[in-house]
Design a protein around this motif. Structure first.
Motif, PDB file in Angstrom:
ATOM      1  N   GLN A  66       8.004  14.726  26.354  1.00 13.03           N
ATOM      2  CA  GLN A  66       7.086  14.140  27.111  1.00 13.03           C
ATOM      3  C   GLN A  66       7.862  14.094  28.686  1.00 13.03           C
ATOM      4  OE1 GLN A  66       4.208  11.408  25.754  1.00 13.03           O
ATOM      5  NE2 GLN A  66       4.938   9.919  27.115  1.00 13.03           N
ATOM      6  N   ILE A  67       6.950  14.220  29.708  1.00 12.81           N
ATOM      7  CA  ILE A  67       7.588  14.004  30.994  1.00 12.81           C
ATOM      8  C   ILE A  67       6.534  13.163  31.749  1.00 12.81           C
ATOM      9  CG2 ILE A  67       6.996  16.155  31.908  1.00 12.81           C
ATOM     10  CD1 ILE A  67       9.769  15.827  33.543  1.00 12.81           C
ATOM     11  N   THR A  68       6.910  12.300  32.647  1.00 17.48           N
ATOM     12  CA  THR A  68       5.699  11.650  33.479  1.00 17.48           C
ATOM     13  C   THR A  68       6.132  12.161  34.875  1.00 17.48           C
ATOM     14  OG1 THR A  68       5.881   9.914  31.961  1.00 17.48           O
ATOM     15  CG2 THR A  68       4.712   9.672  34.106  1.00 17.48           C
ATOM     16  N   ASN A  69       5.140  12.662  35.473  1.00 18.53           N
ATOM     17  CA  ASN A  69       5.077  12.732  36.829  1.00 18.53           C
ATOM     18  C   ASN A  69       3.712  12.158  37.414  1.00 18.53           C
ATOM     19  OD1 ASN A  69       7.032  15.099  37.074  1.00 18.53           O
ATOM     20  ND2 ASN A  69       5.783  16.147  35.650  1.00 18.53           N
ATOM     21  N   PHE A  70       4.132  11.556  38.585  1.00 13.61           N
ATOM     22  CA  PHE A  70       2.886  11.095  39.445  1.00 13.61           C
ATOM     23  C   PHE A  70       2.297  12.023  40.371  1.00 13.61           C
ATOM     24  CE2 PHE A  70       5.190   7.520  38.022  1.00 13.61           C
ATOM     25  CZ  PHE A  70       4.120   6.553  37.564  1.00 13.61           C
ATOM     26  N   ILE A  71       0.834  11.848  40.308  1.00 18.64           N
ATOM     27  CA  ILE A  71       0.166  13.065  40.934  1.00 18.64           C
ATOM     28  C   ILE A  71      -0.542  12.443  42.035  1.00 18.64           C
ATOM     29  CG2 ILE A  71      -1.622  14.847  40.978  1.00 18.64           C
ATOM     30  CD1 ILE A  71      -0.388  14.756  37.808  1.00 18.64           C
ATOM     31  N   GLU A  72      -0.667  12.711  43.157  1.00 18.92           N
ATOM     32  CA  GLU A  72      -1.338  12.168  44.470  1.00 18.92           C
ATOM     33  C   GLU A  72      -2.804  12.643  44.354  1.00 18.92           C
ATOM     34  OE1 GLU A  72      -1.230  11.455  49.207  1.00 18.92           O
ATOM     35  OE2 GLU A  72       0.321  13.048  48.455  1.00 18.92           O
ATOM     36  N   VAL A  73      -3.563  11.696  44.680  1.00 16.28           N
ATOM     37  CA  VAL A  73      -5.152  11.864  44.698  1.00 16.28           C
ATOM     38  C   VAL A  73      -5.730  11.340  45.702  1.00 16.28           C
ATOM     39  CG1 VAL A  73      -5.305  12.240  42.004  1.00 16.28           C
ATOM     40  CG2 VAL A  73      -5.649   9.838  43.046  1.00 16.28           C
ATOM     41  N   ASP A  74      -6.902  11.658  46.282  1.00 21.14           N
ATOM     42  CA  ASP A  74      -7.333  11.331  47.371  1.00 21.14           C
ATOM     43  C   ASP A  74      -8.075   9.987  47.068  1.00 21.14           C
ATOM     44  OD1 ASP A  74      -6.809  13.397  49.131  1.00 21.14           O
ATOM     45  OD2 ASP A  74      -8.705  14.251  48.588  1.00 21.14           O
ATOM     46  N   SER A  75      -8.518   9.755  45.851  1.00 21.11           N
ATOM     47  CA  SER A  75      -9.414   8.512  45.484  1.00 21.11           C
ATOM     48  C   SER A  75      -8.979   8.051  44.163  1.00 21.11           C
ATOM     49  CB  SER A  75     -10.897   8.559  45.504  1.00 21.11           C
ATOM     50  OG  SER A  75     -11.285   7.436  44.888  1.00 21.11           O
ATOM     51  N   ILE A  76      -8.068   7.126  43.816  1.00 20.39           N
ATOM     52  CA  ILE A  76      -7.712   6.617  42.340  1.00 20.39           C
ATOM     53  C   ILE A  76      -8.635   6.170  41.711  1.00 20.39           C
ATOM     54  CG2 ILE A  76      -7.011   4.358  43.052  1.00 20.39           C
ATOM     55  CD1 ILE A  76      -4.051   5.142  41.273  1.00 20.39           C
ATOM     56  N   LYS A  94      -4.881  -0.302  37.272  1.00 15.54           N
ATOM     57  CA  LYS A  94      -4.644   0.082  38.752  1.00 15.54           C
ATOM     58  C   LYS A  94      -3.666  -1.104  39.444  1.00 15.54           C
ATOM     59  CE  LYS A  94      -7.668   0.010  42.130  1.00 15.54           C
ATOM     60  NZ  LYS A  94      -8.897   0.140  42.959  1.00 15.54           N
ATOM     61  N   SER A  95      -2.799  -0.529  40.010  1.00 15.11           N
ATOM     62  CA  SER A  95      -1.697  -1.746  40.826  1.00 15.11           C
ATOM     63  C   SER A  95      -1.609  -1.268  42.257  1.00 15.11           C
ATOM     64  CB  SER A  95      -0.183  -1.672  39.966  1.00 15.11           C
ATOM     65  OG  SER A  95      -0.480  -1.786  38.737  1.00 15.11           O
ATOM     66  N   ILE A  96      -1.370  -2.159  42.869  1.00 18.42           N
ATOM     67  CA  ILE A  96      -1.192  -2.107  44.348  1.00 18.42           C
ATOM     68  C   ILE A  96       0.405  -2.107  44.581  1.00 18.42           C
ATOM     69  CG2 ILE A  96      -1.203  -3.012  46.523  1.00 18.42           C
ATOM     70  CD1 ILE A  96      -3.745  -4.378  45.669  1.00 18.42           C
ATOM     71  N   ILE A  97       1.016  -1.060  45.475  1.00 23.68           N
ATOM     72  CA  ILE A  97       2.144  -1.041  45.980  1.00 23.68           C
ATOM     73  C   ILE A  97       1.948  -1.235  47.312  1.00 23.68           C
ATOM     74  CG2 ILE A  97       4.257   0.591  46.230  1.00 23.68           C
ATOM     75  CD1 ILE A  97       3.478   2.287  43.814  1.00 23.68           C
ATOM     76  N   ASP A  98       2.598  -2.354  47.710  1.00 28.35           N
ATOM     77  CA  ASP A  98       2.627  -2.767  48.966  1.00 28.35           C
ATOM     78  C   ASP A  98       2.936  -1.707  50.168  1.00 28.35           C
ATOM     79  OD1 ASP A  98       1.906  -5.319  48.322  1.00 28.35           O
ATOM     80  OD2 ASP A  98       3.972  -6.110  48.152  1.00 28.35           O
ATOM     81  N   ASN A  99       2.163  -1.706  50.998  1.00 24.27           N
ATOM     82  CA  ASN A  99       2.424  -0.761  52.171  1.00 24.27           C
ATOM     83  C   ASN A  99       2.398   0.654  51.608  1.00 24.27           C
ATOM     84  OD1 ASN A  99       2.381  -2.929  54.177  1.00 24.27           O
ATOM     85  ND2 ASN A  99       4.457  -3.221  53.558  1.00 24.27           N
ATOM     86  N   THR A 100       2.055   1.132  50.590  1.00 19.59           N
ATOM     87  CA  THR A 100       2.170   2.534  49.914  1.00 19.59           C
ATOM     88  C   THR A 100       0.816   2.972  49.726  1.00 19.59           C
ATOM     89  OG1 THR A 100       4.533   1.995  49.575  1.00 19.59           O
ATOM     90  CG2 THR A 100       3.242   3.796  48.429  1.00 19.59           C
ATOM     91  N   GLY A 101       0.227   2.031  48.744  1.00 20.50           N
ATOM     92  CA  GLY A 101      -1.289   2.563  48.014  1.00 20.50           C
ATOM     93  C   GLY A 101      -1.201   2.114  46.542  1.00 20.50           C
ATOM     94  N   PHE A 102      -1.884   2.755  45.730  1.00 21.74           N
ATOM     95  CA  PHE A 102      -2.127   2.583  44.438  1.00 21.74           C
ATOM     96  C   PHE A 102      -1.867   3.301  43.437  1.00 21.74           C
ATOM     97  CE2 PHE A 102      -5.635   1.222  47.467  1.00 21.74           C
ATOM     98  CZ  PHE A 102      -5.523  -0.168  47.128  1.00 21.74           C
TER      99      PHE A 102
END
Length: 121
Positions: A66-76, A94-102
């Motif tokens: 297994q490997i985990t990659n994070f994939i950017e989306v326009d709308s989480i 869903k979590s908030i990352i301050d000044n970054t996104g979700f």
């Protein structure tokens, strides 16, 4: 700086995983014509329309592969709904990352964990 240039997704059912990722992200996934085992190449596109990070899907050989990659989306939120619709599941809220996104972690139809991230401007 080093960047991810390829990723592998292990799958119990390779064709089911192929369908899941094609429908979720619109990735182009085609059978690799060479080699002794079933392997599919993944072509992704960056937001600019240029070729993105490439990857592959292969039959899972070991349970722990297994490997985990994070994939950017326009709308989480839209992506979370689509994951569920296609038979995947959401691992944590869903979590908030301050000044970054979700961010949220998900599980695909093959039990692989991946992340989704929506960046804010």
């Amino acid at each position: 700086m080093a960047s991810i240039i390829h990723f592998n997704i292990s799958a119990e059912d390779v064709l089911r995983a192929k369908k899941f990722y094609e429908k979720l992200f619109g990735w182009k996934i085609e059978k690799f014509p060479k080699g002794p085992k079933e392997y599919y190449l993944i072509e992704t596109l960056a937001k600019t329309g240029e070729k993105g990070v490439g990857g592959g899907i292969a039959k899972r050989q070991k349970t722990e592969q297994q490997i985990t990659n994070f994939i950017e989306v326009d709308s989480i939120d839209e992506a979370i709904s689509k994951v569920k619709e296609l038979g995947g599941e959401i691992i944590d809220s869903k979590s908030i990352i301050d000044n970054t996104g979700f961010i949220v972690r998900c599980k695909d139809t093959e039990g692989n964990i991946f992340g989704l991230m929506e960046m804010v401007n």
